[in-house]
Scaffold this motif. Structure first.
Motif, mmCIF file in Angstrom:
data_model
loop_
_atom_site.group_PDB
_atom_site.id
_atom_site.type_symbol
_atom_site.label_atom_id
_atom_site.label_comp_id
_atom_site.label_asym_id
_atom_site.label_seq_id
_atom_site.Cartn_x
_atom_site.Cartn_y
_atom_site.Cartn_z
ATOM 1 N N ILE A 66 12.415 9.175 5.361
ATOM 2 C CA ILE A 66 12.558 7.719 5.324
ATOM 3 C C ILE A 66 14.024 7.334 5.131
ATOM 4 O O ILE A 66 14.532 6.417 5.790
ATOM 5 C CB ILE A 66 11.647 7.108 4.236
ATOM 6 C CG1 ILE A 66 10.177 7.278 4.647
ATOM 7 C CG2 ILE A 66 11.968 5.637 4.004
ATOM 8 C CD1 ILE A 66 9.175 6.944 3.550
ATOM 9 N N SER A 126 9.213 13.486 2.542
ATOM 10 C CA SER A 126 8.922 12.146 3.070
ATOM 11 C C SER A 126 10.023 11.173 2.663
ATOM 12 O O SER A 126 10.432 10.319 3.455
ATOM 13 C CB SER A 126 7.554 11.649 2.612
ATOM 14 O OG SER A 126 7.448 11.702 1.217
ATOM 15 N N ALA A 127 10.553 11.325 1.450
ATOM 16 C CA ALA A 127 11.652 10.472 1.009
ATOM 17 C C ALA A 127 12.888 10.731 1.870
ATOM 18 O O ALA A 127 13.609 9.796 2.247
ATOM 19 C CB ALA A 127 11.970 10.720 -0.464
ATOM 20 N N ALA A 185 -0.549 14.210 1.232
ATOM 21 C CA ALA A 185 -0.093 14.883 0.013
ATOM 22 C C ALA A 185 -1.248 15.578 -0.696
ATOM 23 O O ALA A 185 -1.089 16.682 -1.221
ATOM 24 C CB ALA A 185 0.577 13.889 -0.932
ATOM 25 N N ASP A 186 -2.406 14.954 -0.698
ATOM 26 C CA ASP A 186 -3.555 15.529 -1.403
ATOM 27 C C ASP A 186 -4.399 16.461 -0.549
ATOM 28 O O ASP A 186 -5.049 17.352 -1.074
ATOM 29 C CB ASP A 186 -4.488 14.410 -1.908
ATOM 30 C CG ASP A 186 -3.866 13.643 -3.061
ATOM 31 O OD1 ASP A 186 -4.140 12.446 -3.187
ATOM 32 O OD2 ASP A 186 -3.101 14.256 -3.831
ATOM 33 N N GLN A 192 2.450 5.152 5.492
ATOM 34 C CA GLN A 192 2.424 5.459 4.060
ATOM 35 C C GLN A 192 1.021 5.881 3.629
ATOM 36 O O GLN A 192 0.861 6.773 2.802
ATOM 37 C CB GLN A 192 2.871 4.226 3.246
ATOM 38 C CG GLN A 192 4.356 3.949 3.317
ATOM 39 C CD GLN A 192 5.169 4.951 2.502
ATOM 40 O OE1 GLN A 192 4.639 5.771 1.759
ATOM 41 N NE2 GLN A 192 6.487 4.894 2.645
ATOM 42 N N GLU A 193 0.035 5.238 4.206
ATOM 43 C CA GLU A 193 -1.354 5.586 3.889
ATOM 44 C C GLU A 193 -1.613 7.035 4.291
ATOM 45 O O GLU A 193 -2.160 7.826 3.521
ATOM 46 C CB GLU A 193 -2.305 4.649 4.639
ATOM 47 C CG GLU A 193 -3.785 4.945 4.415
ATOM 48 C CD GLU A 193 -4.684 4.063 5.264
ATOM 49 O OE1 GLU A 193 -5.695 3.569 4.733
ATOM 50 O OE2 GLU A 193 -4.370 3.870 6.460
ATOM 51 N N LEU A 237 0.629 9.412 4.688
ATOM 52 C CA LEU A 237 1.437 10.312 3.847
ATOM 53 C C LEU A 237 0.792 10.510 2.475
ATOM 54 O O LEU A 237 0.878 11.588 1.892
ATOM 55 C CB LEU A 237 2.869 9.783 3.699
ATOM 56 C CG LEU A 237 3.723 9.810 4.971
ATOM 57 C CD1 LEU A 237 5.091 9.167 4.724
ATOM 58 C CD2 LEU A 237 3.905 11.240 5.485
ATOM 59 N N GLY A 238 0.146 9.469 1.963
ATOM 60 C CA GLY A 238 -0.548 9.587 0.676
ATOM 61 C C GLY A 238 -1.720 10.560 0.785
ATOM 62 O O GLY A 238 -1.881 11.464 -0.041
ATOM 63 N N TRP A 239 -2.503 10.397 1.819
ATOM 64 C CA TRP A 239 -3.659 11.271 2.041
ATOM 65 C C TRP A 239 -3.188 12.697 2.323
ATOM 66 O O TRP A 239 -3.755 13.675 1.826
ATOM 67 C CB TRP A 239 -4.481 10.736 3.211
ATOM 68 C CG TRP A 239 -5.691 11.553 3.528
ATOM 69 C CD1 TRP A 239 -6.920 11.478 2.944
ATOM 70 C CD2 TRP A 239 -5.783 12.585 4.526
ATOM 71 N NE1 TRP A 239 -7.778 12.405 3.508
ATOM 72 C CE2 TRP A 239 -7.103 13.090 4.472
ATOM 73 C CE3 TRP A 239 -4.881 13.137 5.441
ATOM 74 C CZ2 TRP A 239 -7.545 14.116 5.313
ATOM 75 C CZ3 TRP A 239 -5.322 14.162 6.279
ATOM 76 C CH2 TRP A 239 -6.631 14.637 6.209
ATOM 77 N N SER A 262 2.691 0.531 6.813
ATOM 78 C CA SER A 262 1.751 0.798 5.714
ATOM 79 C C SER A 262 0.788 1.908 6.081
ATOM 80 O O SER A 262 0.394 2.708 5.231
ATOM 81 C CB SER A 262 0.958 -0.461 5.376
ATOM 82 O OG SER A 262 1.836 -1.489 4.992
ATOM 83 N N GLN A 263 0.413 1.949 7.352
ATOM 84 C CA GLN A 263 -0.508 3.005 7.781
ATOM 85 C C GLN A 263 0.166 4.373 7.751
ATOM 86 O O GLN A 263 -0.480 5.390 7.516
ATOM 87 C CB GLN A 263 -1.079 2.689 9.160
ATOM 88 C CG GLN A 263 -2.110 1.561 9.085
ATOM 89 C CD GLN A 263 -2.528 1.036 10.432
ATOM 90 O OE1 GLN A 263 -1.748 1.031 11.376
ATOM 91 N NE2 GLN A 263 -3.762 0.580 10.530
#
Lengths: 275, 240
Positions: free
Chosen positions: A103, A99-100, A134-135, A127-128, A130-132, A124-125
């Motif tokens: 970007i 992801s880095a 990852a887990d 990123q939101e 991408l956060g979800w 932001s969505q």
């Protein structure tokens, strides 16, 4: 040369020679310019590959065959001591984490806005998501390749209980994905393809490639996939997915490489982590 | 209504968001969601976040979850000092790299350390085998070493001379095993010094305030059976 003023023609000649030599230096040194260290069997590597190609970003592809243990080589350890792909090398700058990398490429090469929109809420969505991701996506969908191909390759059968648990996790994730993220939208975030869609799609391709089609019975998800495939051209799609779509055939024909001892050790460790 | 932040300071990502918002003087209404009372499972909170997790941000009609997304949103909207998320492309990429890496590594291992060492046995009355605890602590150790060797190295902060989002997210994670009684800084002078620098940068009072809950977590009384039943499935999924 003395401090005497040189004539204009001599100055021009000297400058031309300098530029000429500089150009030769750049062309002769293949380490200059962007390099992407990738193994197309890996989901995040495919996302990076597709992104770079689709956006016409010039790069040198450095293929790192994980199964052949090339990520454990002394040379690759200089690139990434964590022995993982993808890795980006831009001159002296080395960057890991897909992801880095995506970007970084988006910003450096000023790609079309829809990939990583400048609108704050939309960005932001992403990123939101991408956060979800990852887990909940990462390390779950890839397990299917381990179960079907990689563990058997080193003589290991992943227990039925773990196979079933993995399916349950995938189902649960896809349920959340469809209800919270995709809904009735054409893409994960907004009206056009973004980094989020690419990251997700490549994860979902993993089970598909080994015969577990997660799109069956999920028409909204299948339609979403179709939209992305239509957006990427066929040649690029085939190039990116050649190795992964070929893997079952290679396994059947026994043409997959025998992983070297250190790789097998890493594989055993990874397999032991399957819940 | 203004900005609302749904937080429980028991949670590592909530602490990072809290410290960031406070340090940068971002005005917000704190909506406390007590995880150990199951408030994240309530109908009211499900309206805010159907995934039933904290932190969550509500800015008018805009709802955002996931701490990294929230931190970045606040960074841009409130135009905080540049060092939190540097303009320089490569330095910024280093922040992104750390924030991506930490999900399945430090975050996961710090969470498991707390739950295996303290919360499962003490709060939920669930035995954790010594082998499991040993493995968890060992994995945490490996991750801490990576934090030191690959990310911090000999720099003052993760991406250079100034504190960034990466440091805030990392330190709030490390306070989780601290709350469980794992002295992660004891044999790691580099990390201990880095922690001091972070505390100085955000302000000792704010740092202490944000960590009051986690540092007292060992005193949490056991859950009653109803709560335990409610929380168990979520807990097991979370620490997988």
């Amino acid at each position: 040369m003395s401090g005497a003023t040189r004539s204009l023609p001599v100055l021009l000649l000297q400058n031309t020679v300098s530029v000429f030599l500089a150009v030769i230096a750049v062309r002769a040194n293949p380490a200059m310019g962007l390099e992407l260290y990738l193994d197309l069997l890996s989901q995040p590597c495919r996302a990076v590959f597709i992104f770079a190609k689709k956006n016409g970003i010039p790069f040198q592809l450095r293929t790192v065959h994980i199964l052949k243990g090339q990520n454990c080589s002394k040379e690759f350890l200089q690139i990434n001591s964590l022995q993982k792909v993808p890795v980006l090398k831009d001159g002296d700058f080395i960057l890991t984490e897909s992801s880095a990398i995506l970007i970084y490429l988006s910003c450096k090469y000023q790609v079309a806005d829809h990939w990583y929109p400048s609108d704050l809420q939309t960005r932001s969505q992403i990123q939101e998501y991408l956060g979800w991701h990852a887990d909940n996506i990462r390390s779950i969908f890839g397990v299917t390749l381990w179960i079907r191909v990689l563990a058997p390759l080193i003589g290991i059968q992943v227990p039925e209980e773990k196979v079933n648990r993995n399916r349950t996790y995938m189902d649960h994730a896809l349920q959340q994905l469809e209800s919270k993220f995709l809904g009735d939208k054409p893409f994960l975030v907004g009206q056009q393809v973004s980094l989020a869609d690419l990251m997700l799609l490549e994860e979902l391709i993993q089970p598909v490639a080994v015969g577990y089609d997660v799109f069956v019975g999920r028409p909204r998800l299948a339609a979403w996939r179709g939209r992305i495939e239509a957006f990427l051209d066929t040649e690029l799609w085939q190039e990116a997915h050649g190795p992964i779509f070929n893997i079952l055939e290679q396994m059947a024909k026994k043409t997959l490489p025998v992983p070297p001892p250190e790789t097998q050790k890493n594989m055993l460790f990874r397999i032991s982590k399957i819940p | 209504m203004g900005l609302e932040l749904y937080l429980d300071l028991l949670s590592q990502p909530c602490r990072a968001v809290y410290i960031f918002a406070k340090k940068n003087g971002i005005p917000f209404q704190l909506r406390t969601v007590e995880l150990l009372k199951g408030q994240h499972l309530s109908d009211a909170f499900v309206q805010v976040n159907p995934l039933k997790k904290v932190p969550a941000l509500k800015d008018g009609d805009f709802i955002l979850t996931e701490s990294v997304a929230i931190l970045l949103y606040l960074t841009h909207k409130y135009k905080v000092p540049e060092h939190w998320y540097p303009q320089d492309l490569q330095t910024r990429a280093r922040v992104d790299e750390y924030l991506a890496w930490q999900h399945t590594t430090l975050r996961r291992n710090c969470l498991r350390a707390l739950w295996h060492k303290v919360m499962l046995p003490n709060f939920l009355g669930e035995q954790v085998s010594p082998k499991t605890l040993e493995d968890t602590v060992a994995e945490l150790d490996v991750t801490l070493q990576l934090l030191e060797d690959k990310f911090l190295q000999n720099k003052d902060f993760i991406v250079g001379p100034h504190i960034s989002l990466a440091d805030l997210v990392a330190i709030t994670e490390l306070m989780h095993p601290m709350g469980a009684g794992c002295q992660v800084f004891q044999s790691r002078p580099k990390l201990a010094a880095w922690r001091q620098r972070i505390e100085a940068a955000v302000g000792k009072d704010l740092f202490q305030e944000a960590h009051e809950v986690i540092l007292k977590v060992k005193n949490t009384p056991p859950a009653d059976p109803t709560i335990k039943q409610k929380l168990m499935p979520g807990v097991l999924a979370m620490i997988q």
